[in-house]
Design a protein around this motif. Sequence first.
Motif, PDB file in Angstrom:
ATOM      1  N   PRO A  58      11.640 -21.449  21.043  1.00 52.96           N
ATOM      2  CA  PRO A  58      12.362 -20.395  20.331  1.00 52.96           C
ATOM      3  C   PRO A  58      11.447 -19.636  19.413  1.00 52.96           C
ATOM      4  CG  PRO A  58      12.844 -22.556  19.391  1.00 52.96           C
ATOM      5  CD  PRO A  58      12.071 -22.810  20.642  1.00 52.96           C
ATOM      6  N   GLU A  59      11.762 -18.368  19.243  1.00 51.49           N
ATOM      7  CA  GLU A  59      10.964 -17.535  18.341  1.00 51.49           C
ATOM      8  C   GLU A  59      11.111 -18.042  16.910  1.00 51.49           C
ATOM      9  OE1 GLU A  59      10.584 -12.837  17.040  1.00 51.49           O
ATOM     10  OE2 GLU A  59      11.967 -13.462  18.613  1.00 51.49           O
ATOM     11  N   PRO A  60      10.023 -18.109  16.136  1.00 46.44           N
ATOM     12  CA  PRO A  60      10.128 -18.624  14.767  1.00 46.44           C
ATOM     13  C   PRO A  60      11.049 -17.766  13.933  1.00 46.44           C
ATOM     14  CG  PRO A  60       7.981 -17.590  15.136  1.00 46.44           C
ATOM     15  CD  PRO A  60       8.659 -17.689  16.457  1.00 46.44           C
ATOM     16  N   ALA A  61      11.727 -18.404  12.947  1.00 50.23           N
ATOM     17  CA  ALA A  61      12.665 -17.670  12.095  1.00 50.23           C
ATOM     18  C   ALA A  61      11.942 -16.628  11.269  1.00 50.23           C
ATOM     19  CB  ALA A  61      13.414 -18.655  11.190  1.00 50.23           C
ATOM     20  N   VAL A  62      10.743 -16.960  10.795  1.00 51.68           N
ATOM     21  CA  VAL A  62       9.954 -16.027  10.004  1.00 51.68           C
ATOM     22  C   VAL A  62       8.708 -15.685  10.796  1.00 51.68           C
ATOM     23  CG1 VAL A  62       8.720 -15.630   7.860  1.00 51.68           C
ATOM     24  CG2 VAL A  62      10.811 -16.994   7.851  1.00 51.68           C
ATOM     25  N   PRO A  63       8.548 -14.456  11.290  1.00 49.61           N
ATOM     26  CA  PRO A  63       7.370 -14.119  12.088  1.00 49.61           C
ATOM     27  C   PRO A  63       6.093 -14.363  11.305  1.00 49.61           C
ATOM     28  CG  PRO A  63       9.033 -12.363  12.177  1.00 49.61           C
ATOM     29  CD  PRO A  63       9.466 -13.337  11.131  1.00 49.61           C
ATOM     30  N   VAL A  64       5.023 -14.680  12.057  1.00 48.04           N
ATOM     31  CA  VAL A  64       3.737 -14.913  11.425  1.00 48.04           C
ATOM     32  C   VAL A  64       3.240 -13.629  10.762  1.00 48.04           C
ATOM     33  CG1 VAL A  64       1.494 -15.963  11.781  1.00 48.04           C
ATOM     34  CG2 VAL A  64       3.317 -16.445  13.374  1.00 48.04           C
ATOM     35  N   VAL A  65       3.543 -12.501  11.386  1.00 43.20           N
ATOM     36  CA  VAL A  65       3.147 -11.199  10.849  1.00 43.20           C
ATOM     37  C   VAL A  65       4.321 -10.252  11.002  1.00 43.20           C
ATOM     38  CG1 VAL A  65       1.585  -9.238  11.089  1.00 43.20           C
ATOM     39  CG2 VAL A  65       0.707 -11.549  11.413  1.00 43.20           C
ATOM     40  N   ARG A  66       4.624  -9.499   9.970  1.00 40.20           N
ATOM     41  CA  ARG A  66       5.637  -8.448  10.062  1.00 40.20           C
ATOM     42  C   ARG A  66       5.302  -7.360   9.052  1.00 40.20           C
ATOM     43  NH1 ARG A  66       9.582  -8.808   5.984  1.00 40.20           N
ATOM     44  NH2 ARG A  66       9.373 -10.687   4.687  1.00 40.20           N
ATOM     45  N   ILE A  67       5.844  -6.185   9.260  1.00 40.40           N
ATOM     46  CA  ILE A  67       5.573  -5.034   8.397  1.00 40.40           C
ATOM     47  C   ILE A  67       6.901  -4.570   7.808  1.00 40.40           C
ATOM     48  CG2 ILE A  67       4.659  -2.685   8.286  1.00 40.40           C
ATOM     49  CD1 ILE A  67       2.968  -3.360  10.758  1.00 40.40           C
ATOM     50  N   SER A  68       6.934  -4.400   6.496  1.00 40.35           N
ATOM     51  CA  SER A  68       8.154  -3.939   5.835  1.00 40.35           C
ATOM     52  C   SER A  68       7.843  -2.707   4.988  1.00 40.35           C
ATOM     53  CB  SER A  68       8.756  -5.036   4.951  1.00 40.35           C
ATOM     54  OG  SER A  68       7.931  -5.288   3.824  1.00 40.35           O
ATOM     55  N   HIS A  69       8.881  -1.951   4.701  1.00 44.13           N
ATOM     56  CA  HIS A  69       8.774  -0.775   3.839  1.00 44.13           C
ATOM     57  C   HIS A  69       9.258  -1.160   2.451  1.00 44.13           C
ATOM     58  CE1 HIS A  69      10.065   3.090   2.031  1.00 44.13           C
ATOM     59  NE2 HIS A  69       9.027   3.568   2.687  1.00 44.13           N
ATOM     60  N   GLN A  70       8.430  -0.881   1.439  1.00 44.77           N
ATOM     61  CA  GLN A  70       8.787  -1.250   0.063  1.00 44.77           C
ATOM     62  C   GLN A  70       8.367  -0.155  -0.895  1.00 44.77           C
ATOM     63  OE1 GLN A  70       7.360  -5.030  -1.307  1.00 44.77           O
ATOM     64  NE2 GLN A  70       8.275  -6.192   0.360  1.00 44.77           N
ATOM     65  N   SER A  71       9.310   0.368  -1.662  1.00 37.64           N
ATOM     66  CA  SER A  71       9.029   1.265  -2.791  1.00 37.64           C
ATOM     67  C   SER A  71       8.042   2.375  -2.425  1.00 37.64           C
ATOM     68  CB  SER A  71       8.486   0.464  -3.984  1.00 37.64           C
ATOM     69  OG  SER A  71       9.370  -0.552  -4.356  1.00 37.64           O
ATOM     70  N   GLY A  72       8.330   3.079  -1.349  1.00 38.91           N
ATOM     71  CA  GLY A  72       7.481   4.203  -0.981  1.00 38.91           C
ATOM     72  C   GLY A  72       6.158   3.800  -0.355  1.00 38.91           C
ATOM     73  N   GLY A  73       6.044   2.587   0.142  1.00 35.44           N
ATOM     74  CA  GLY A  73       4.817   2.129   0.786  1.00 35.44           C
ATOM     75  C   GLY A  73       5.138   1.077   1.827  1.00 35.44           C
ATOM     76  N   TYR A  74       4.098   0.421   2.316  1.00 36.20           N
ATOM     77  CA  TYR A  74       4.271  -0.579   3.366  1.00 36.20           C
ATOM     78  C   TYR A  74       3.533  -1.860   2.992  1.00 36.20           C
ATOM     79  CZ  TYR A  74       6.070   3.228   6.229  1.00 36.20           C
ATOM     80  OH  TYR A  74       6.813   4.274   6.706  1.00 36.20           O
ATOM     81  N   VAL A  75       4.111  -2.981   3.416  1.00 36.04           N
ATOM     82  CA  VAL A  75       3.501  -4.293   3.214  1.00 36.04           C
ATOM     83  C   VAL A  75       3.409  -4.985   4.563  1.00 36.04           C
ATOM     84  CG1 VAL A  75       3.658  -6.538   2.071  1.00 36.04           C
ATOM     85  CG2 VAL A  75       4.499  -4.494   0.904  1.00 36.04           C
ATOM     86  N   LEU A  76       2.219  -5.472   4.896  1.00 34.56           N
ATOM     87  CA  LEU A  76       2.071  -6.332   6.065  1.00 34.56           C
ATOM     88  C   LEU A  76       2.141  -7.774   5.573  1.00 34.56           C
ATOM     89  CD1 LEU A  76      -0.179  -5.987   9.124  1.00 34.56           C
ATOM     90  CD2 LEU A  76      -0.213  -8.134   7.872  1.00 34.56           C
ATOM     91  N   HIS A  77       3.221  -8.447   5.917  1.00 30.87           N
ATOM     92  CA  HIS A  77       3.422  -9.839   5.520  1.00 30.87           C
ATOM     93  C   HIS A  77       2.773 -10.730   6.569  1.00 30.87           C
ATOM     94  CE1 HIS A  77       6.502  -8.510   2.593  1.00 30.87           C
ATOM     95  NE2 HIS A  77       6.822  -7.639   3.539  1.00 30.87           N
ATOM     96  N   LEU A  99       0.864  -1.179   0.000  1.00 30.77           N
ATOM     97  CA  LEU A  99       0.000   0.000   0.000  1.00 30.77           C
ATOM     98  C   LEU A  99       0.900   1.229   0.000  1.00 30.77           C
ATOM     99  CD1 LEU A  99      -2.864  -0.819   2.552  1.00 30.77           C
ATOM    100  CD2 LEU A  99      -3.042  -0.598   0.073  1.00 30.77           C
ATOM    101  N   SER A 100       0.686   2.126  -0.929  1.00 31.78           N
ATOM    102  CA  SER A 100       1.525   3.315  -1.011  1.00 31.78           C
ATOM    103  C   SER A 100       1.303   4.201   0.200  1.00 31.78           C
ATOM    104  CB  SER A 100       1.214   4.095  -2.289  1.00 31.78           C
ATOM    105  OG  SER A 100      -0.079   4.676  -2.219  1.00 31.78           O
ATOM    106  N   ALA A 101       2.321   4.997   0.524  1.00 33.99           N
ATOM    107  CA  ALA A 101       2.189   5.938   1.632  1.00 33.99           C
ATOM    108  C   ALA A 101       1.063   6.929   1.369  1.00 33.99           C
ATOM    109  CB  ALA A 101       3.520   6.668   1.851  1.00 33.99           C
ATOM    110  N   ASP A 102       0.897   7.337   0.111  1.00 31.71           N
ATOM    111  CA  ASP A 102      -0.187   8.272  -0.214  1.00 31.71           C
ATOM    112  C   ASP A 102      -1.549   7.669   0.103  1.00 31.71           C
ATOM    113  OD1 ASP A 102       1.604  10.167  -1.077  1.00 31.71           O
ATOM    114  OD2 ASP A 102       1.460   9.611  -3.197  1.00 31.71           O
TER     115      ASP A 102
END
Length: 626
Positions: free
Chosen positions: A89-108, A42-45
């Motif tokens: 132990p904490e999983p290697a890949v979180p079930v949910v995470r938020i990343s910044h991509q190309s001027g927007g955000y992705v909730l994985h 989703l773009s920041a705008d």
Amino acid sequence: MAVGFGILGPLRVLGNGRALDAGSRKQQILLAALLSHANTRLSADALVEALWDDAPPRTARKNLQVYVSGLRRLVAAEQGSAAERGGAPEPAVPVVRISHQSGGYVLHAAEDGLDALRFEQRARAGALAEALGLWRGQALDGFRDVPLIDAAAQRLDRRFLGVFEDWLDAELAAGRGAAAIERATETAQRHPLRERLRMLQMTALCQAGRRSEALAVYDEVRQLLAQELGLPPSPALARCYRALLCEPGPGPVPPRAAALTAPPALAAFTAPAVRGAPADPCPPPHLLPTDPPAFTGRAAAARRLTEALTGGAGRLAVLTGPLGAGKTALAVHTAHRLGEQFPDGRLFVRLRGDDGRLRPLEDVLRQLLAATAPAGRGGAPPAAGRSDPRWAWQLWLTGRRALVVVDDARRESEVRPLLPEAGGSAVVVTARPRLIGLEGAHRFGLAPFAVDEAVEFLGRTIGADRVAADRDSAARIVRAAGLLPLGVRLVADRLAFLRHVPLGEYGARLTGGRALLDELCGGDPLVRVRLAGSVGELPEAGHRAVLRLGLLARPVFTLDEAAAVLDCDPGTAARTLEDLLEASLLTLAGADGPADPVRFAMPALLYAYARERAARAAERVSVRPR
């Protein structure tokens, strides 16, 4: 356990079985927006507009970053504390995470982190009752006043209805229609214009021996369609009604009527009418552009596209490729040949106007509805302004087999409202980006022509004899034009005008000093406009990168060569080139040998445009006062 989210009802955040505080109202809106578009950028705008509508503060971008940080802390802290409480132990890949991509955000999100994804997984696996059990009420209740979230929530609602109908269909096929009447009626009351649902409701009532109530349902739907939309019942609903009328009386459903509920339960309703039944008085809509007269090549692509559209599942195809790859021509050419497979109509709609701007969704839907309504074929138009056109469009698709070509999409959100939620219709989308957020789509990337295909295309316009007289020069010309259909068409049109110019002379002209765009686009200024639009819609970094790549000596280059001209490290250059690959502004040219680096290629017309812009920028610098 890790933090889990729920949007199939009011927004819910759970950690280790307990409800968590998602923060302020603004932070909850942000969370709801990201969750409802999980695994999609989703773009920041778009997020700023969702949070502040048309009146964002000057610090909107900074505030957005603060809210994202708050959500990241919520997820990270809960996942960490959950691991400590569980001693695992904490999983290697979180079930949910938020990343910044190309001027927007992705909730994985993974399926065990978000109920909407679990719902899709269960539905695809055929566990329909289990999928429906995940719903707690209206999707994202309490956030529907935000347009971005409301659009996603409506998609979820329609998906729920599709799965509910499939479940009810299976119950009927198993002879359990009587037990499902209450639930079917309750859902039908919330969605009274959903024709497939109403047909299933009627069939359930008939199975229970309540034929008079089933006929009353039809009469109610008929009146609602006329009052709300100005439409008659669909042929499938009318056939269902006629089948009920033919029954000898109330009571247990006789064997012939029981066939109506055999898997699939609606087969008799969506099949052609039986002999003696009144035919649909309106011919199916046919709204396709003319089949390209010089269509050449793409035989394998056309065959794969046909197989995808007429297969048993996943009737959504996305044709991708750079500007001028012939995506629209292939889609239209294929659609012209599928009349028998899609007897209820073939439609074409452009998502953008001549200026390249996105058309309002309501305009697109009303164009489609105008083509499908009797008005376009001598009848009265559907009632204007009485209903959401998105609902009217889904209503028309129910029980029909139609093919829809959606041209020039740039984002998944532009396409989703047009996709059928039920029925046997299919959709072809043409787009430069791959639209990876459209799950289950068959994707076909169109590569440049082979040289022989391009020469054949050229010969269809300028004459096969003229090409045969100097085939080597013809091959040289199409290579200079980039081997894409647009470039070959431009050069063919130019040569058709320059009948006195030998092919060898014209090939030398194209590979000489004159700019390719000046030679090919003089009579078609829209080509430059389209090239400018394809670059101008990129984020600022991508826009600048395309123009900088125009400084390269040739359109095929390595990562190191790109990093040098972009003035950045190879890692940053690689991410930039990947973004341009996703936008179909670059392609992979492969490597010369197994030990050689991968090479990237820019389409010939785009490279000519980038070089032209780079040269103009250099001229401005050279004449700047010192």
